[in-house]
Design a protein around this motif. Structure first.
Motif, PDB file in Angstrom:
ATOM      1  N   GLU A 451      23.478  32.702  30.254  1.00 38.21           N
ATOM      2  CA  GLU A 451      24.204  33.206  29.090  1.00 38.21           C
ATOM      3  C   GLU A 451      25.260  32.198  28.640  1.00 38.21           C
ATOM      4  OE1 GLU A 451      26.655  37.176  28.699  1.00 38.21           O
ATOM      5  OE2 GLU A 451      24.740  37.494  29.737  1.00 38.21           O
ATOM      6  N   LEU A 452      25.997  31.678  29.649  1.00 39.53           N
ATOM      7  CA  LEU A 452      27.021  30.673  29.353  1.00 39.53           C
ATOM      8  C   LEU A 452      26.419  29.490  28.619  1.00 39.53           C
ATOM      9  CD1 LEU A 452      29.262  30.373  32.574  1.00 39.53           C
ATOM     10  CD2 LEU A 452      30.001  30.944  30.245  1.00 39.53           C
ATOM     11  N   TYR A 453      25.315  29.018  29.167  1.00 39.11           N
ATOM     12  CA  TYR A 453      24.670  27.852  28.571  1.00 39.11           C
ATOM     13  C   TYR A 453      24.257  28.142  27.138  1.00 39.11           C
ATOM     14  CZ  TYR A 453      21.495  23.957  27.783  1.00 39.11           C
ATOM     15  OH  TYR A 453      20.891  22.839  27.257  1.00 39.11           O
ATOM     16  N   ARG A 454      23.638  29.264  26.951  1.00 39.43           N
ATOM     17  CA  ARG A 454      23.128  29.585  25.614  1.00 39.43           C
ATOM     18  C   ARG A 454      24.271  29.902  24.667  1.00 39.43           C
ATOM     19  NH1 ARG A 454      17.676  32.298  28.064  1.00 39.43           N
ATOM     20  NH2 ARG A 454      16.735  30.271  28.474  1.00 39.43           N
ATOM     21  N   GLY A 455      25.458  30.241  25.263  1.00 39.96           N
ATOM     22  CA  GLY A 455      26.648  30.450  24.442  1.00 39.96           C
ATOM     23  C   GLY A 455      27.306  29.138  24.044  1.00 39.96           C
ATOM     24  N   GLY A 456      26.759  28.003  24.509  1.00 34.95           N
ATOM     25  CA  GLY A 456      27.299  26.704  24.066  1.00 34.95           C
ATOM     26  C   GLY A 456      27.865  25.832  25.172  1.00 34.95           C
ATOM     27  N   LYS A 458      27.175  23.587  27.489  1.00 35.84           N
ATOM     28  CA  LYS A 458      26.026  22.779  27.896  1.00 35.84           C
ATOM     29  C   LYS A 458      26.175  22.159  29.300  1.00 35.84           C
ATOM     30  CE  LYS A 458      23.942  23.479  23.982  1.00 35.84           C
ATOM     31  NZ  LYS A 458      22.917  24.524  23.918  1.00 35.84           N
ATOM     32  N   THR A 459      27.411  22.034  29.749  1.00 40.26           N
ATOM     33  CA  THR A 459      27.604  21.399  31.065  1.00 40.26           C
ATOM     34  C   THR A 459      27.021  22.242  32.194  1.00 40.26           C
ATOM     35  OG1 THR A 459      29.806  22.391  31.097  1.00 40.26           O
ATOM     36  CG2 THR A 459      29.673  20.053  30.501  1.00 40.26           C
ATOM     37  N   VAL A 460      26.736  23.519  31.918  1.00 42.75           N
ATOM     38  CA  VAL A 460      26.164  24.386  32.945  1.00 42.75           C
ATOM     39  C   VAL A 460      24.782  23.883  33.381  1.00 42.75           C
ATOM     40  CG1 VAL A 460      25.461  26.762  33.464  1.00 42.75           C
ATOM     41  CG2 VAL A 460      27.493  26.348  32.104  1.00 42.75           C
ATOM     42  N   ASN A 482      15.804  16.872  35.256  1.00 47.16           N
ATOM     43  CA  ASN A 482      16.773  16.956  34.163  1.00 47.16           C
ATOM     44  C   ASN A 482      16.119  17.399  32.868  1.00 47.16           C
ATOM     45  OD1 ASN A 482      19.565  16.326  34.608  1.00 47.16           O
ATOM     46  ND2 ASN A 482      18.868  14.356  35.407  1.00 47.16           N
ATOM     47  N   GLU A 483      15.029  16.748  32.572  1.00 46.89           N
ATOM     48  CA  GLU A 483      14.315  17.017  31.329  1.00 46.89           C
ATOM     49  C   GLU A 483      13.827  18.471  31.268  1.00 46.89           C
ATOM     50  OE1 GLU A 483      11.051  14.186  30.781  1.00 46.89           O
ATOM     51  OE2 GLU A 483       9.970  15.817  29.778  1.00 46.89           O
ATOM     52  N   LEU A 484      13.231  18.911  32.403  1.00 53.05           N
ATOM     53  CA  LEU A 484      12.652  20.258  32.425  1.00 53.05           C
ATOM     54  C   LEU A 484      13.713  21.349  32.394  1.00 53.05           C
ATOM     55  CD1 LEU A 484       9.703  19.669  34.939  1.00 53.05           C
ATOM     56  CD2 LEU A 484       9.572  19.919  32.440  1.00 53.05           C
ATOM     57  N   VAL A 485      14.831  21.108  33.047  1.00 52.68           N
ATOM     58  CA  VAL A 485      15.914  22.108  33.042  1.00 52.68           C
ATOM     59  C   VAL A 485      16.391  22.328  31.608  1.00 52.68           C
ATOM     60  CG1 VAL A 485      18.369  22.422  33.594  1.00 52.68           C
ATOM     61  CG2 VAL A 485      16.755  21.912  35.418  1.00 52.68           C
ATOM     62  N   THR A 486      16.616  21.243  30.890  1.00 55.64           N
ATOM     63  CA  THR A 486      17.081  21.357  29.508  1.00 55.64           C
ATOM     64  C   THR A 486      16.056  22.107  28.653  1.00 55.64           C
ATOM     65  OG1 THR A 486      18.054  19.186  29.862  1.00 55.64           O
ATOM     66  CG2 THR A 486      18.105  20.028  27.619  1.00 55.64           C
TER      67      THR A 486
END
Ligand code: ADP
Ligand code: ZN
Ligand code: MG
Length: 491
Positions: A451-456, A458-460, A482-486
């Motif tokens: 949720e945090l990540y999708r809220g902006g 990105k460092t999560v 790295n690529e797949l996580v993003t």
């Protein structure tokens, strides 16, 4: 002596003033004025001859290498070098000085008016003036202990007589014990870089006398100084200066006057004792040395010597910071010695990312060596090994966790990194679907972070990379991970 610590309010009323006199033995093969070996640790009284013993009729001949080293040091310390300087006799009696005088320089030293820049507590750079740098010779050594009959006898070792020295006298520009230690640290570093001395304080090749006074803040006139001798480590110098500053303030605060005197530091007791007052001070009756001609430093000699100056530590740090994107702390560690900096740079230039080499060298290797109390020479992992590890990391062929595991093996087995890597060849998961499966698990288990990540925030992403890497036991290919996580988090 400071009985009780003075309050910060009282201490703050005064300004300490410090000037340092540093004696440095030069790394010449032979002594200053004769052909005897200039060597520490020989059997007592083996490196001696009529000249350095001062036997009647023996004549000194100046060692040109000593002049070159003195000139090199003077240039490195931004001093003006005198074209025509004069040797002088400094007369005094002491058992370890059979000649009855030391050859030194007095009113016309080989060089004057230099400076060293030091960082200060408030983060600014401060210039400490160097009054003079002159040439002289060392005396012998009195051995007061270590023999069966030391209680009743003192032995003399005259090997050190005639060892070439430079004495570097600072202006009274230093204001704190910390600044004094910074000054000495920089000075030692510069002398080591120029190669004129090994600056080994335990062996006495770098010795420091500290002159200290205090004055009420705002007063222009300097207070009466005391000179503290016999401080043979930077740590002791710090302690001796703090002690002396406080002692003088206490004398003044209790209505007394500081007397001009020489004091001897006792590191075991953590205090100094008065050795002699000004009334007993020496009158050295300096006069020009009749057995030596004036010392001429020609323009040609000067420019030849200038060519031998290496890149000095401060300049080297600045360049390395710019060239390799290092931080200041790392640049200091990497330039601690010229040899280490040379080895790092040679290695860094062959690597894909010098900065990564610095990281592996300082964090991975340096941390382990430090914990074990080893120095770089005792390291199982060579500089070549460090470069290989850095390149593998850089190419994503090993994860940092795998590198740590490989370093563990290196230290356990006492083997270098390339051999261990070839043998262990840590496995990597490069199968995207396997990594994606792990990512899905981690995502499912951490809805808040998603949720945090999708809220902006990105460092999560870093959190997820770390978790998946752990779940893969450090075997996931880092670049792919790295690529797949993003991709997963975005999608
Ligand atoms: P001396 O004649 O006693 O040897 P110098 O003037 O040659 O004294 O200075 C020796 C050292 O003492 C130098 O490093 C100088 O900067 C320092 N110094 C001189 N006067 C003071 C003072 N009042 N307080 C602290 N240091 C001083
Ligand atoms: Zn000799
Ligand atoms: Mg003096």
């Amino acid at each position: 002596m400071p009985a009780a610590a003075l309050s910060p309010e009282i201490m703050a009323k005064y300004e300490p003033v410090i000037g340092l006199e540093v004696h440095v033995q030069l790394l010449t093969a032979t002594k200053a004025f004769c052909g005897c070996a200039n060597q520490f640790g020989s059997s007592p009284n083996t490196n001696i001859c009529p000249v350095c013993l001062g036997l009647p009729g023996a004549l000194p001949v100046l060692n040109e290498k000593a002049v070159e080293f003195a000139t090199l040091a003077a240039l490195a310390l931004h001093c003006e070098v005198r074209e025509r300087s004069i040797f002088a006799r400094k007369n005094y009696f002491y058992p370890d000085l059979p000649k009855g005088y030391q050859i030194s320089q007095f009113d016309k030293p080989i060089s004057e008016n230099g400076w060293i820049e030091v960082p200060t507590a408030d983060g600014t750079i401060k210039r400490i003036g160097i009054t003079r740098l002159h040439m002289e010779e060392d005396a012998g050594k009195s051995l007061h202990d270590g023999f069966a009959d030391s209680a009743s006898r003192t032995y003399l070792d005259l090997n050190r007589c005639g060892t070439p020295l430079i004495e570097i006298v600072s202006e009274p520009d230093i204001r704190t014990a910390g600044e004094a230690v910074e000054y000495l640290t920089r000075l030692k570093e510069i002398l080591l870089y120029t190669g004129v001395s090994d600056c080994n304080m335990e062996e006495g090749s770098l010795r420091c006398d500290a002159n200290v006074s205090v004055r009420p803040k705002g007063q222009a006139k300097l207070g009466t100084k005391a000179e503290v001798k016999n401080v043979n480590s930077f740590r002791f110098i710090h302690a001796a200066l703090e002690y002396e500053i406080e002692r003088q303030i206490e004398v003044i605060e209790s209505g007394g006057r500081v007397v001009q005197e020489t004091r001897l530091w006792n590191s075991t007791e953590g205090r100094s004792y008065s050795m002699r007052s000004k009334e007993q001070a020496h009158d050295y009756r300096y006069f020009p040395e009749p057995d030596l001609p004036p010392l001429i430093v020609s323009a040609e000699f000067l420019s030849e010597t200038r060519k031998k100056l290496p890149e000095l530590p401060e300049a080297r740090r600045a360049r390395m910071i710019a060239e390799y994107e290092l931080n200041v702390q790392d640049a200091h560690t990497l330039t601690a010695s010229r040899e280490f900096a040379d080895r790092f740079e040679a290695a860094a230039r062959s690597a894909k990312s010098p900065r990564r080499v610095a990281n592996v060298l300082l964090s991975e290797l340096g941390g382990r060596l430090k914990a074990l109390g080893l120095d770089q020479e005792q390291s199982p992992v060579s500089m070549k090994g460090v470069v290989m590890a850095a390149d593998l990391l850089d190419a994503g062929k090993i994860s940092s966790k795998q590198m740590k595991q490989l370093f563990d093996v290196c230290f356990e087995e006492g083997e270098d990194f390339p051999a261990v890597y070839e043998r262990e060849k840590p496995e990597q998961i490069t199968d995207a679907s396997a990594i994606e499966a792990l990512i899905d698990e981690v995502i499912a288990a951490n809805p808040k972070q998603v949720e945090l990540y999708r809220g902006g925030k990105k460092t999560v992403a870093g959190f997820f990379v770390g978790q998946v890497m752990r779940a893969s036991k450090g075997q996931a290919n880092p670049a792919l991970l790295n690529e797949l996580v993003t991709k997963k988090l975005e999608g």
